[in-house]
Each structure stands twice: as C-alpha cells, then as structure tokens.
Design a protein around this motif. Structure first.
Motif, mmCIF file in Angstrom:
data_model
loop_
_atom_site.group_PDB
_atom_site.id
_atom_site.type_symbol
_atom_site.label_atom_id
_atom_site.label_comp_id
_atom_site.label_asym_id
_atom_site.label_seq_id
_atom_site.Cartn_x
_atom_site.Cartn_y
_atom_site.Cartn_z
ATOM 1 N N GLU A 27 0.817 -1.221 0.000
ATOM 2 C CA GLU A 27 0.000 0.000 0.000
ATOM 3 C C GLU A 27 0.850 1.269 0.000
ATOM 4 N N LEU A 28 0.415 2.246 -0.773
ATOM 5 C CA LEU A 28 0.976 3.591 -0.725
ATOM 6 C C LEU A 28 -0.201 4.546 -0.861
ATOM 7 N N SER A 29 0.064 5.817 -1.027
ATOM 8 C CA SER A 29 -1.036 6.750 -1.252
ATOM 9 C C SER A 29 -0.604 7.778 -2.280
ATOM 10 N N MET A 30 -1.369 7.844 -3.340
ATOM 11 C CA MET A 30 -1.091 8.833 -4.395
ATOM 12 C C MET A 30 -2.153 9.920 -4.326
ATOM 13 N N PRO A 31 -1.831 11.128 -4.810
ATOM 14 C CA PRO A 31 -2.771 12.240 -4.693
ATOM 15 C C PRO A 31 -3.974 12.111 -5.635
ATOM 16 N N THR A 32 -5.011 12.891 -5.342
ATOM 17 C CA THR A 32 -6.176 12.926 -6.231
ATOM 18 C C THR A 32 -5.899 13.838 -7.424
ATOM 19 N N LEU A 33 -5.160 14.920 -7.200
ATOM 20 C CA LEU A 33 -4.890 15.868 -8.286
ATOM 21 C C LEU A 33 -3.599 15.479 -8.990
ATOM 22 N N GLN A 34 -3.660 15.488 -10.309
ATOM 23 C CA GLN A 34 -2.512 15.060 -11.099
ATOM 24 C C GLN A 34 -2.180 16.127 -12.134
ATOM 25 N N SER A 35 -0.926 16.123 -12.527
ATOM 26 C CA SER A 35 -0.514 17.058 -13.567
ATOM 27 C C SER A 35 -0.853 16.462 -14.933
ATOM 28 N N ALA A 36 -1.306 17.318 -15.849
ATOM 29 C CA ALA A 36 -1.696 16.843 -17.190
ATOM 30 C C ALA A 36 -0.496 16.250 -17.939
ATOM 31 N N GLU A 37 0.709 16.700 -17.589
ATOM 32 C CA GLU A 37 1.903 16.259 -18.333
ATOM 33 C C GLU A 37 2.030 14.748 -18.449
ATOM 34 N N LEU A 38 1.805 14.070 -17.309
ATOM 35 C CA LEU A 38 1.939 12.613 -17.312
ATOM 36 C C LEU A 38 0.983 11.981 -18.314
ATOM 37 N N TRP A 39 -0.198 12.554 -18.379
ATOM 38 C CA TRP A 39 -1.225 11.996 -19.262
ATOM 39 C C TRP A 39 -0.952 12.348 -20.719
ATOM 40 N N GLN A 40 -0.213 13.426 -20.926
ATOM 41 C CA GLN A 40 0.186 13.741 -22.301
ATOM 42 C C GLN A 40 1.239 12.735 -22.758
ATOM 43 N N GLU A 41 2.073 12.320 -21.824
ATOM 44 C CA GLU A 41 3.096 11.317 -22.168
ATOM 45 C C GLU A 41 2.481 9.998 -22.629
ATOM 46 N N SER A 42 1.440 9.584 -21.928
ATOM 47 C CA SER A 42 0.837 8.285 -22.287
ATOM 48 C C SER A 42 -0.113 8.427 -23.472
ATOM 49 N N GLY A 43 -0.486 9.651 -23.788
ATOM 50 C CA GLY A 43 -1.417 9.878 -24.893
ATOM 51 C C GLY A 43 -2.874 9.865 -24.465
ATOM 52 N N ARG A 44 -3.106 9.719 -23.146
ATOM 53 C CA ARG A 44 -4.513 9.619 -22.725
ATOM 54 C C ARG A 44 -5.158 10.963 -22.393
ATOM 55 N N TYR A 45 -4.342 12.042 -22.343
ATOM 56 C CA TYR A 45 -4.923 13.324 -21.933
ATOM 57 C C TYR A 45 -6.022 13.734 -22.918
ATOM 58 N N ASP A 46 -5.752 13.545 -24.196
ATOM 59 C CA ASP A 46 -6.769 13.892 -25.192
ATOM 60 C C ASP A 46 -7.785 12.768 -25.349
ATOM 61 N N ALA A 47 -7.304 11.518 -25.205
ATOM 62 C CA ALA A 47 -8.184 10.370 -25.459
ATOM 63 C C ALA A 47 -9.290 10.223 -24.410
ATOM 64 N N TYR A 48 -9.048 10.706 -23.183
ATOM 65 C CA TYR A 48 -9.982 10.372 -22.103
ATOM 66 C C TYR A 48 -11.356 11.029 -22.227
ATOM 67 N N GLY A 49 -11.406 12.199 -22.827
ATOM 68 C CA GLY A 49 -12.723 12.808 -23.066
ATOM 69 C C GLY A 49 -13.309 13.521 -21.873
ATOM 70 N N LYS A 50 -14.634 13.687 -21.919
ATOM 71 C CA LYS A 50 -15.314 14.567 -20.981
ATOM 72 C C LYS A 50 -15.454 14.004 -19.576
ATOM 73 N N GLU A 51 -15.166 12.718 -19.414
ATOM 74 C CA GLU A 51 -15.272 12.165 -18.057
ATOM 75 C C GLU A 51 -14.176 12.692 -17.147
ATOM 76 N N MET A 52 -13.104 13.225 -17.764
ATOM 77 C CA MET A 52 -11.996 13.738 -16.961
ATOM 78 C C MET A 52 -12.259 15.186 -16.559
ATOM 79 N N LEU A 53 -12.167 15.445 -15.270
ATOM 80 C CA LEU A 53 -12.351 16.811 -14.770
ATOM 81 C C LEU A 53 -11.008 17.530 -14.873
#
Ligand code: ATP
Ligand code: MG
Length: 440
Positions: A68-94
């Motif tokens: 077990e560890l604990s990661m934050p709820t708020l994330q930087s968009a950069e990581l998601w741009q790296e994986s390519g999911r920042y644009d792919a995820y759509g409107k469900e992402m706040l």
C-alpha cells in the motif's frame, strides 16, 4: 457509542429521489448525504461500514503481496500527455488549471502516476514482481450519475498496479489479484462471478469484471449457474505458487461467463439450457493485464538477467468500495431495512433500552454496554427517550446483526431478549448469558 451522543440522522419518510432500495436505505439510515450531483458525504454510520469494507480489501491485497501507498487525487496533465490519454480520455476527466495556468486534472485512475513512480526508482528485474496499491478518491464526470454511491462522480477506488519482467510473470500477478478478489468479495458476504470483459479505455489483453447478480444491476450478464456454488480459495492459499493460482484461475474461467459487450450467443447456447443464467449484475471489480501499453510510451524499463533493458509488463486492478456498500445492501435487506453481514456491520450489536430513565433498565443496559465494549465489540447503545417502537424500527433499519433488548418486565427477572436481525428469532436469556454470547 451512545445513540444520544451520536450523529445518525434517520429519515422517517422515503426519499423521493431514490430509485433503488440501497440508495433509499442508505439515505434513510443516515449513511450518506448528497452534496452536489454525484458527490457524497459519508456520514458516521456510513463511514463505519466503508472503513470495514476497506479493511477487508486491504487485508486481502496485503495477503496477495500487494504493497500500500497513497497517491494524490490531483494530477498534472503532463503525465497523461506522455501516455497519450490526456486527449483520449474525453469529458469524463475533470480538468482544472492552477494559479500558474498549469493544466491539472482530478485523477479518474492512476496508471500514469504509478508508472512515473516506478520508472523513477526501479531499474532492475531483481526488484520485481512489484504490486503497488492505494485506496483513494477518484473523479469521473459520469454522464448519468445515479443510484446514490453506486454510480457517483466522486467515488473511492482500491486500485492496484503490477509490474513484471515478462508476460508469464505478469499473468501470475494477474492470478494473484484474481484469487484475492474472490476472497475479498466472499468476506464481504457477496458472491461475485468473474466474467470476461471488454478492456475499454484502459486498454489491454486480458480482463475480467467481477459481477454481483442483482436485479437492479446496470449490466446484462450471461453465465453458467454452477458459478454460484464454486468454492472460494481458502485462507492458506499460497500466492507464490504459480501452478496453484493458475488452477484457481482455470477453474473459475472454465465455464461460460460474460458481460453483454463480450457476449457470444453461440457459446452461451452450447451451455445446457437448465444451466444458463442470464441476469443483471453490478460490476464491483475489474482487473486488466495490458502489457507494455504505458511502460513503453512512458519509458518504464528494467534491466533483465540478459543485461538488456525491457519495458515492464503491467496490470491494473480496481475495486469500488463506495459501490460495494450499496451492492451489499442490494444483496441483503428486507422490508424493514438493511441486514449487514457481520464482517462489515457498523456495529456488532445494538443494546436497546426500552424504558430509558427506569433505574433497572438503565443499570442493565449500562452493564451490558460496558462489558461488551470492554470485550472489544462495537456497541451502539440506544439510550434515547424515543418510544420502544421507534427504537425497534431504527435498529432494524440500520441492520446491526444482533439486538439486545432490555425491557422492564424481563429486567425484573434478570433477563433480556436477544434478537437476530436476519432471522428475526428472539430468545430470552439471563443478562450474563447475553454478555457471554459475545465475550466467550
Ligand atoms: P462502469 O462500467 O460501472 O462505469 P468502469 O468499468 O468504468 O465502471 P473501472 O475503471 O473498471 O470502472 O473501475 C474499477 C471499479 O471502480 C469498478 O469495478 C467499480 O467498482 C468502481 N467504479 C467505477 N466507476 C464508478 C462510479 N462512477 N461510481 C462508483 N464506483 C465506480
Ligand atoms: Mg470496469
């Protein structure tokens, strides 16, 4: 806990907004409160149940070797741009901007973040296998949040992430979570059936959804009815045994079981007609093996025994505790209210003083309350001035497994009544016998 000093805002009327029984009962029992659409507070009674659910989930994750560890709820968009999911995820992402105008998001899941943690410090195959998990809030801006915490926008998830050198090793990690999930749901008093599932936006190669059969479920499911009676892996399951876990996986996937997205009519029709179960279900867990989908674009690699660098094979494994609480209620209630399985009940026992202010009743209840609390039991003591009928209705509504009822007549004989919430059976016994039932 003395009810007179507790915070348990019971509703007398049926809330109009609740379409399904679990939502209705959670509101009536004062377990949750909606703060804005699909966003809930967990009031004290609800919080107790949620904590017990999480404790069981945690116990089984640890048993299976996850850390077990604990990661934050708020994330930087950069990581998601790296994986390519920042644009792919759509409107469900706040999506949010901070004061420096940097794009942030409220995490709907954590593959990217955990991959970042991994790549920053794990460099050798010798540190594998590794499975990291946390129990944390997620946000998905669902089109249709409904049924209370069953489908909310902010919800809790236990999400685990495995890292392995090879596909074979990753399959063993997958099987560990598969067996841990069977044990977890069983301990929560639920029968969950693993079903072949679509890999969806997480993407992947191997995936199962764990489904509870319930008329109010949102998924349409098809399976062999024998799954309802299959044995659950025992407490002494060896999670390091590759063959042992493969045997569990093979057995639990040997018969037909699929959600509608993966349904194969011909294969289902090959099941003898009397053995076919087509029903509705609630998805309470979902596991994926997705190979190098994130490790490759994000550069998460380790040095193998061959001296070369290899992208790690990953899997992710989710359980929804805030969905499980209503799912347990859907599976276990009657006309009077909730019937908690003992493992997740907010209290082990409720002591009902039928005539608060009556010296003998008060003394008896105090004695029982003190003795059971000392024995480590979670006791709710209804010491309020409410009428006996109201107290009985409340005790039934909140579903505590055992009620100890102290009324003037029985107490005069040194006795109390013990009622089983599930069966309704009542038994008169001495005060001492009632205490010993829990202490011994
Ligand atoms: P669903 O198909 O129900 O929308 P999902 O497939 O999008 O769920 P996963 O990404 O597989 O969900 O999430 C893992 C687990 O988290 C699910 O099995 C479920 O128990 C829980 N979960 C997902 N979305 C919600 C939600 N909106 N509210 C409550 N729990 C949820
Ligand atoms: Mg899912």
């Amino acid at each position: 806990m003395r009810l007179s000093r507790y915070f348990m805002p019971i509703l007398k009327e049926n809330p109009k907004e609740a379409e399904i029984v679990s939502h209705r009962l959670m509101l009536r029992a004062g377990m949750i409160r909606q703060q804005s659409q699909g966003i809930y507070s967990w009031l004290p009674l609800g919080k107790r149940v949620l904590d017990k659910v999480n404790a069981i989930i945690r116990d089984e994750q640890n048993r299976a070797g996850a850390i077990e560890l604990s990661m934050p709820t708020l994330q930087s968009a950069e990581l998601w741009q790296e994986s390519g999911r920042y644009d792919a995820y759509g409107k469900e992402m706040l999506r949010i901007k901070d004061r420096q105008d940097r794009p942030m998001l409220y995490g709907p899941t954590n593959e990217e973040m955990v991959t970042d943690i991994f790549r920053s410090s794990v460099k050798s195959y010798k540190d594998l296998p590794l499975n990291l998990y946390h129990i944390q809030l997620k946000f998905r801006d669902e089109i249709r949040p409904r049924f209370g915490t069953m489908r909310s926008r902010e919800f809790m998830m236990k999400d685990a992430y495995s890292f392995d050198l090879t596909r074979e090793a990753a399959e063993h990690s997958y099987n560990k979570m598969f067996a841990a999930y069977l044990r977890t749901f069983d301990r929560l008093g639920l029968r969950a059936i693993p079903m072949r599932a679509d890999t969806g936006p997480i993407g992947g190669k191997l995936s199962h959804e764990f489904i509870i059969l319930a008329d109010t479920g949102e998924s349409e499911v098809f399976c062999h009815k024998d799954f309802v009676d299959f044995d659950i892996p025992g407490e002494h399951t060896d999670f390091d045994s590759v063959e042992g876990l493969q045997a569990i996986f093979d057995k639990w996937t040997s018969l037909y079981a699929a959600t509608s997205e993966m349904h194969d009519e011909a294969a289902f029709n090959a099941v003898p007609e009397g053995d076919r179960l087509s029903a509705r279900g609630i998805e309470v867990g979902h596991i994926f093996y997705f190979g190098t989908k994130y490790s490759d674009p994000m550069g998460a690699k380790v040095q193998g025994p061959d001296g070369k660098e290899h992208f790690v094979h990953m899997g992710s494994y989710g359980i929804g505790p805030t969905r499980l609480v209503p799912a347990i209620i859907e599976a276990s209630h009657d006309d009077n209210g909730i019937i908690w399985p003992a493992s997740v009940a907010p209290f082990d026992v409720v002591v009902i003083n039928m005539k608060a202010g009556d010296q003998a009743c008060d003394d008896t209840c105090e004695l029982i309350y003190a003795a059971l609390s000392k024995a480590g039991k979670d006791v709710l003591y209804d010491d309020t001035d409410d009428r006996a009928g109201t107290k009985f209705a409340t005790a039934d509504l909140i579903g505590v497994p055992v009620q100890i009822i102290a009324g003037p007549r029985a107490v005069a004989n040194g006795e109390v009544e013990v009622k089983d919430r599930k069966t309704g059976a009542r038994e008169t016994m001495t005060i001492e016998a009632a205490i010993n039932r829990f202490v011994a």
